[in-house]
Design a protein around this motif. Structure first.
Motif, mmCIF file in Angstrom:
data_model
loop_
_atom_site.group_PDB
_atom_site.id
_atom_site.type_symbol
_atom_site.label_atom_id
_atom_site.label_comp_id
_atom_site.label_asym_id
_atom_site.label_seq_id
_atom_site.Cartn_x
_atom_site.Cartn_y
_atom_site.Cartn_z
ATOM 1 N N PRO A 302 0.826 -1.215 0.000
ATOM 2 C CA PRO A 302 0.000 0.000 0.000
ATOM 3 C C PRO A 302 0.856 1.259 0.000
ATOM 4 C CG PRO A 302 -0.748 -1.570 1.654
ATOM 5 C CD PRO A 302 0.565 -2.068 1.165
ATOM 6 N N GLY A 303 0.373 2.283 -0.714
ATOM 7 C CA GLY A 303 1.010 3.587 -0.718
ATOM 8 C C GLY A 303 0.232 4.560 0.150
ATOM 9 N N PRO A 304 0.601 5.832 0.137
ATOM 10 C CA PRO A 304 -0.047 6.828 0.999
ATOM 11 C C PRO A 304 -1.562 6.894 0.851
ATOM 12 C CG PRO A 304 1.968 7.721 0.094
ATOM 13 C CD PRO A 304 1.770 6.404 -0.583
ATOM 14 N N ALA A 305 -2.085 6.852 -0.381
ATOM 15 C CA ALA A 305 -3.536 6.920 -0.571
ATOM 16 C C ALA A 305 -4.219 5.691 0.019
ATOM 17 C CB ALA A 305 -3.872 7.056 -2.051
ATOM 18 N N ASP A 306 -3.595 4.516 -0.144
ATOM 19 C CA ASP A 306 -4.165 3.289 0.428
ATOM 20 C C ASP A 306 -4.158 3.343 1.953
ATOM 21 O OD1 ASP A 306 -4.332 1.725 -2.166
ATOM 22 O OD2 ASP A 306 -2.178 2.108 -2.092
ATOM 23 N N LEU A 307 -3.056 3.825 2.523
ATOM 24 C CA LEU A 307 -2.953 3.900 3.977
ATOM 25 C C LEU A 307 -3.997 4.851 4.554
ATOM 26 C CD1 LEU A 307 0.934 3.998 4.363
ATOM 27 C CD2 LEU A 307 -0.582 2.031 4.616
ATOM 28 N N ALA A 308 -4.246 5.953 3.853
ATOM 29 C CA ALA A 308 -5.274 6.888 4.312
ATOM 30 C C ALA A 308 -6.644 6.251 4.268
ATOM 31 C CB ALA A 308 -5.240 8.148 3.457
ATOM 32 N N ALA A 309 -6.909 5.447 3.250
ATOM 33 C CA ALA A 309 -8.203 4.773 3.139
ATOM 34 C C ALA A 309 -8.370 3.696 4.207
ATOM 35 C CB ALA A 309 -8.352 4.163 1.753
ATOM 36 N N MET A 310 -7.270 3.013 4.557
ATOM 37 C CA MET A 310 -7.335 1.919 5.528
ATOM 38 C C MET A 310 -7.562 2.422 6.952
ATOM 39 S SD MET A 310 -4.270 -0.589 4.257
ATOM 40 C CE MET A 310 -4.441 -1.660 2.823
ATOM 41 N N GLY A 311 -6.907 3.512 7.332
ATOM 42 C CA GLY A 311 -7.000 3.951 8.716
ATOM 43 C C GLY A 311 -6.197 3.051 9.627
ATOM 44 N N ILE A 312 -6.529 3.067 10.905
ATOM 45 C CA ILE A 312 -5.747 2.353 11.900
ATOM 46 C C ILE A 312 -6.223 0.924 12.149
ATOM 47 C CG2 ILE A 312 -7.115 3.183 13.853
ATOM 48 C CD1 ILE A 312 -3.277 2.715 13.813
ATOM 49 N N ASN A 313 -7.526 0.661 11.944
ATOM 50 C CA ASN A 313 -8.100 -0.643 12.275
ATOM 51 C C ASN A 313 -8.349 -1.440 11.000
ATOM 52 O OD1 ASN A 313 -9.444 -2.866 13.243
ATOM 53 N ND2 ASN A 313 -11.189 -1.741 14.097
ATOM 54 N N LEU A 314 -7.489 -2.397 10.725
ATOM 55 C CA LEU A 314 -7.607 -3.186 9.505
ATOM 56 C C LEU A 314 -8.737 -4.199 9.561
ATOM 57 C CD1 LEU A 314 -3.847 -3.847 8.664
ATOM 58 C CD2 LEU A 314 -5.383 -2.140 7.692
ATOM 59 N N MET A 315 -9.423 -4.282 10.677
ATOM 60 C CA MET A 315 -10.570 -5.193 10.798
ATOM 61 C C MET A 315 -11.908 -4.446 10.696
ATOM 62 S SD MET A 315 -9.301 -8.204 11.057
ATOM 63 C CE MET A 315 -10.641 -9.218 11.703
ATOM 64 N N ASP A 316 -11.877 -3.204 10.296
ATOM 65 C CA ASP A 316 -13.094 -2.392 10.209
ATOM 66 C C ASP A 316 -13.764 -2.584 8.854
ATOM 67 O OD1 ASP A 316 -15.094 -0.518 10.252
ATOM 68 O OD2 ASP A 316 -13.836 1.144 10.911
ATOM 69 N N PRO A 317 -14.853 -3.353 8.784
ATOM 70 C CA PRO A 317 -15.475 -3.640 7.486
ATOM 71 C C PRO A 317 -16.140 -2.421 6.857
ATOM 72 C CG PRO A 317 -16.839 -4.488 9.266
ATOM 73 C CD PRO A 317 -15.558 -4.007 9.899
ATOM 74 N N ARG A 318 -16.362 -1.362 7.622
ATOM 75 C CA ARG A 318 -17.020 -0.181 7.071
ATOM 76 C C ARG A 318 -16.156 0.527 6.041
ATOM 77 N NH1 ARG A 318 -18.171 2.338 12.913
ATOM 78 N NH2 ARG A 318 -15.947 1.757 12.985
ATOM 79 N N ARG A 319 -14.857 0.275 6.048
ATOM 80 C CA ARG A 319 -13.943 0.909 5.094
ATOM 81 C C ARG A 319 -13.638 0.009 3.897
ATOM 82 N NH1 ARG A 319 -10.333 5.124 6.945
ATOM 83 N NH2 ARG A 319 -10.972 5.946 8.963
ATOM 84 N N ARG A 320 -14.243 -1.156 3.845
ATOM 85 C CA ARG A 320 -13.879 -2.157 2.839
ATOM 86 C C ARG A 320 -13.991 -1.616 1.411
ATOM 87 N NH1 ARG A 320 -17.258 -6.213 4.164
ATOM 88 N NH2 ARG A 320 -15.735 -7.619 5.090
ATOM 89 N N GLN A 321 -15.127 -1.041 1.063
ATOM 90 C CA GLN A 321 -15.328 -0.601 -0.314
ATOM 91 C C GLN A 321 -14.421 0.579 -0.672
ATOM 92 O OE1 GLN A 321 -19.304 -0.462 -1.974
ATOM 93 N NE2 GLN A 321 -20.122 -1.643 -0.260
ATOM 94 N N THR A 322 -14.203 1.476 0.275
ATOM 95 C CA THR A 322 -13.302 2.597 0.013
ATOM 96 C C THR A 322 -11.892 2.106 -0.274
ATOM 97 O OG1 THR A 322 -14.595 4.053 1.439
ATOM 98 C CG2 THR A 322 -12.339 4.719 0.968
#
Length: 346
Positions: A302-322
């Protein structure tokens, strides 16, 4: 996304080199990121991703490994991530939507007293992260949606690729040797590659559940009377298991690493990036070791844009589509920098 290549340039060959695909750990959002990256990688390869010679899957990567080996298409995988799956896969998608971003309260007992005792008496035998996992409480989570997904994929597609065998009523064991699923024996701390040479017998759903059983979050998976937990506890990608093999081209998708990270100001994200830095160093070391053997290793992180989309909690399904949609964009750009795609086979 960032893409880095280690090893020799591709030389003209009359036949396709033996190829490995390594899919690393990364939780719910790591799987979403890898799905987007796989869709872009598929566009560059002259053959289907499921036809690579060896796939090594760890934790979230083990789910995608199972899907590819069960002949799920990238389109199927993208639809599942978007919540648009139909037919047999819909049930597992609906169940997955019920999962929350936080674990259930664990049991109030050590996850693995035997492993903790071994780490205390023989610390040189147990890596620090593996030892720490033994001290976590015994998780309560159950992989209902995950097991349903893999069982459905296996049931509907195994006749095309997988060989099932029943022996005295035991669970079926796949024997093609082309999919290696990493887990950790929770009593010894040793890595196990289900589906690989000399591995314990296991069904495909059991192996994937074992590889995804995060200590402290999920209950350990029991296979053959032994307990197994997330393969990422031992190694985030298990890339090193391809050392000494005849695989020549290796593609690595590593959601927990980042060869081109950003530099956030928030304290919790700065800590997370330091952890990523350590993971990246270990990954690069393994990639260089394979390159020294004459293998070509393409690492995607992942690059900077991916890291921003992921956030801190990689188990958060609410961010999946983003995360998925961001990966489509960043993966395409990163892979384009590697040069023209391979010509499609006729």
């Amino acid at each position: 996304m960032a893409a880095v290549v280690f090893g020799p340039e591709r030389a003209g060959r009359c036949s396709r080199p033996r190829t490995g695909l390594v899919l690393g750990a990364g939780g719910v959002l790591g799987a979403a990121w890898m799905t987007g990256a796989l869709a872009c990688l598929q566009d560059r390869l002259p053959y289907a991703l499921g036809e690579v010679d060896v796939i090594v899957g760890t934790s979230a990567g083990s789910v995608l490994t199972a899907a590819l080996r069960c002949r799920a298409t990238v389109h199927d995988m993208v639809a599942w991530q978007r919540g648009e799956a139909t037919g047999p896969l819909r049930e597992s998608m609906v169940l997955a939507m019920r999962d929350g971003p936080l674990p259930p309260l664990p049991h109030l007992r050590l996850g693995s007293p035997p492993l903790a005792w071994t780490a205390l008496l023989q610390p040189h035998r147990v890596p620090p992260l593996v030892a720490a996992s033994a001290l976590l409480p015994h998780g309560r989570g159950q992989h209902v949606a995950l097991r349903t997904l893999v069982e459905t994929l296996h049931r509907h597609h195994h006749q095309r690729r997988w060989i099932e065998r029943a022996d005295r009523g035991e669970a079926p064991h796949w024997v093609d040797g082309q999919a290696w699923i990493a887990a950790v024996d929770y009593d010894t701390g040793q890595r196990v590659l289900f589906g690989g040479p000399g591995a314990p017998r296991a069904s495909l759903p059991d192996a994937v559940v074992a590889s995804c059983s995060i200590p402290g979050w999920y209950s350990p998976a029991v296979i053959g009377g032994r307990r197994y937990v997330d393969g990422g506890v031992r190694s985030d990608t298990s890339l090193d298991v391809l050392s000494g093999t005849d695989v020549q081209d290796v593609y690595v998708l590593a959601p927990l690493a980042s060869t081109h990270p950003d530099h956030p100001l928030q304290p919790h994200l700065r800590i997370e990036r330091r952890i990523r830095h350590l993971i990246t160093r270990a990954l690069v070391k393994q990639a260089r070791a394979l390159a020294a053997q004459g293998k070509r290793v393409t690492v995607l992180t992942p690059g900077p844009a991916d890291l921003a989309a992921m956030g801190i909690n990689l188990m958060d399904p609410r961010r999946r589509q983003t995360v998925l949609e961001t990966s489509f964009r960043t993966s395409s750009a990163a892979l384009a920098q590697l040069g023209p795609a391979s010509p499609r086979a006729a």
